[in-house]
Write a protein that holds these residues in place. Structure first.
Motif, PDB file in Angstrom:
ATOM      1  N   SER A 172     -18.963 -11.212  -5.216  1.00 42.05           N
ATOM      2  CA  SER A 172     -19.772 -11.574  -4.049  1.00 42.05           C
ATOM      3  C   SER A 172     -19.206 -12.858  -3.480  1.00 42.05           C
ATOM      4  CB  SER A 172     -21.233 -11.783  -4.441  1.00 42.05           C
ATOM      5  OG  SER A 172     -21.956 -12.326  -3.367  1.00 42.05           O
ATOM      6  N   GLN A 174     -20.737 -14.588  -1.167  1.00 43.78           N
ATOM      7  CA  GLN A 174     -21.798 -15.197  -0.381  1.00 43.78           C
ATOM      8  C   GLN A 174     -23.021 -15.483  -1.233  1.00 43.78           C
ATOM      9  OE1 GLN A 174     -22.076 -12.079   2.510  1.00 43.78           O
ATOM     10  NE2 GLN A 174     -23.594 -10.925   1.355  1.00 43.78           N
ATOM     11  N   CYS A 176     -27.241 -15.904  -0.717  1.00 45.99           N
ATOM     12  CA  CYS A 176     -28.358 -15.700   0.207  1.00 45.99           C
ATOM     13  C   CYS A 176     -29.113 -17.009   0.399  1.00 45.99           C
ATOM     14  CB  CYS A 176     -29.287 -14.617  -0.349  1.00 45.99           C
ATOM     15  SG  CYS A 176     -30.695 -14.265   0.729  1.00 45.99           S
ATOM     16  N   THR A 177     -29.375 -17.368   1.657  1.00 47.10           N
ATOM     17  CA  THR A 177     -30.040 -18.644   1.936  1.00 47.10           C
ATOM     18  C   THR A 177     -31.507 -18.627   1.527  1.00 47.10           C
ATOM     19  OG1 THR A 177     -30.425 -17.898   4.217  1.00 47.10           O
ATOM     20  CG2 THR A 177     -28.493 -19.286   3.815  1.00 47.10           C
ATOM     21  N   TYR A 213     -26.875 -16.028   5.078  1.00 52.83           N
ATOM     22  CA  TYR A 213     -25.991 -16.172   3.931  1.00 52.83           C
ATOM     23  C   TYR A 213     -25.092 -17.389   4.085  1.00 52.83           C
ATOM     24  CZ  TYR A 213     -27.224 -11.452   2.429  1.00 52.83           C
ATOM     25  OH  TYR A 213     -27.907 -10.339   2.009  1.00 52.83           O
TER      26      TYR A 213
END
Length: 232
Positions: A172, A174, A176-177, A213
């Motif tokens: 991955s 990224q 997640c925010t 993200y």
């Protein structure tokens, strides 16, 4: 979590990590492969500990939660690693929460069977002793890291740790925010300060914040900032 009864797969993992000798013949029929998906909890802090696991594929995250509800990341682990060993020896509840960061495969066996069938088997006991003593050494380093290094270094290390596996391949790219509050807690800072550091990372071209993200743009830059994956 999924239990996989596959003697050939089990043997392949034992051979790949050269750990066939730590288990005697008596316990072999009771060993199973367990698969956890990314994000699944393997162990939860404070819950009864019933299984000892040996991580043979994937990456896990280990963190602790205080009585006030604050969490702090302790480390990321890749094979080979033992989970539930201290709880097994001390006969106590689970000390820390363990979460699958990627798809994870573990060899698992019940504590009761281990005590019954391997308690006098010296290769297994020596293996457990070696693992536990190494953990105490690494815990000291981890606590020093959280106390002594700035948030920029801790965040860079965290981003690297959650976006690559033991083979240095990306599972991955990224973050997640929506999980930034958890991230702030795990690396021991405030949500506001974390956002300031992320904005600076964006300005420096290390990451990009977009569509919920945080995308890694400069992995080498993060590695240089982190001085290597210190959480590892």
């Amino acid at each position: 979590m999924k239990e996989i009864k596959d003697p050939k797969l089990l043997q392949s993992y034992l051979q790949a990590h050269q750990i066939e000798s730590i288990f005697n013949e008596a316990i072999m029929p009771y060993l199973s492969i367990y698969h956890f998906d990314q994000g699944e909890l393997i162990l939860s802090q404070g819950e009864p500990s019933k299984y000892l696991y040996v991580l043979v594929k994937g990456k896990i995250k280990i963190y602790t939660t205080s009585a006030e509800g604050k969490t702090l990341i302790l480390s990321f682990k890749t094979p080979i690693e033992v989970i539930g060993d201290i709880e097994y020896v001390q006969e106590i509840d689970t000390i820390n929460t363990v979460e699958a960061v990627s798809s994870v495969y573990l060899i698992g066996v019940q504590h009761t069977l281990l005590k019954k069938l391997t308690n006098d088997y010296s290769p297994f006991l020596q293996f457990i002793l070696s693992i536990i003593t190494e953990k105490f050494y690494l815990k000291n380093n981890s606590m020093s890291f959280n106390l002594m290094y700035p948030v920029e270094v801790r965040l860079a290390s965290y981003l690297l740790s959650v976006t690559q596996d033991e083979n240095e391949s990306l599972f991955s790219g990224q973050l997640c925010t929506t999980s930034l509050t958890d991230t702030a807690n795990l690396i021991g800072t405030s949500y506001r300060h974390l956002n300031r550091v992320i904005r600076q990372f964006c300005t420096d071209g290390l990451v990009e914040r977009s569509k919920g993200y945080i995308l890694i743009k400069d992995r080498e830059g993060l590695k240089n900032l982190a001085g290597g994956n210190i959480y590892e």
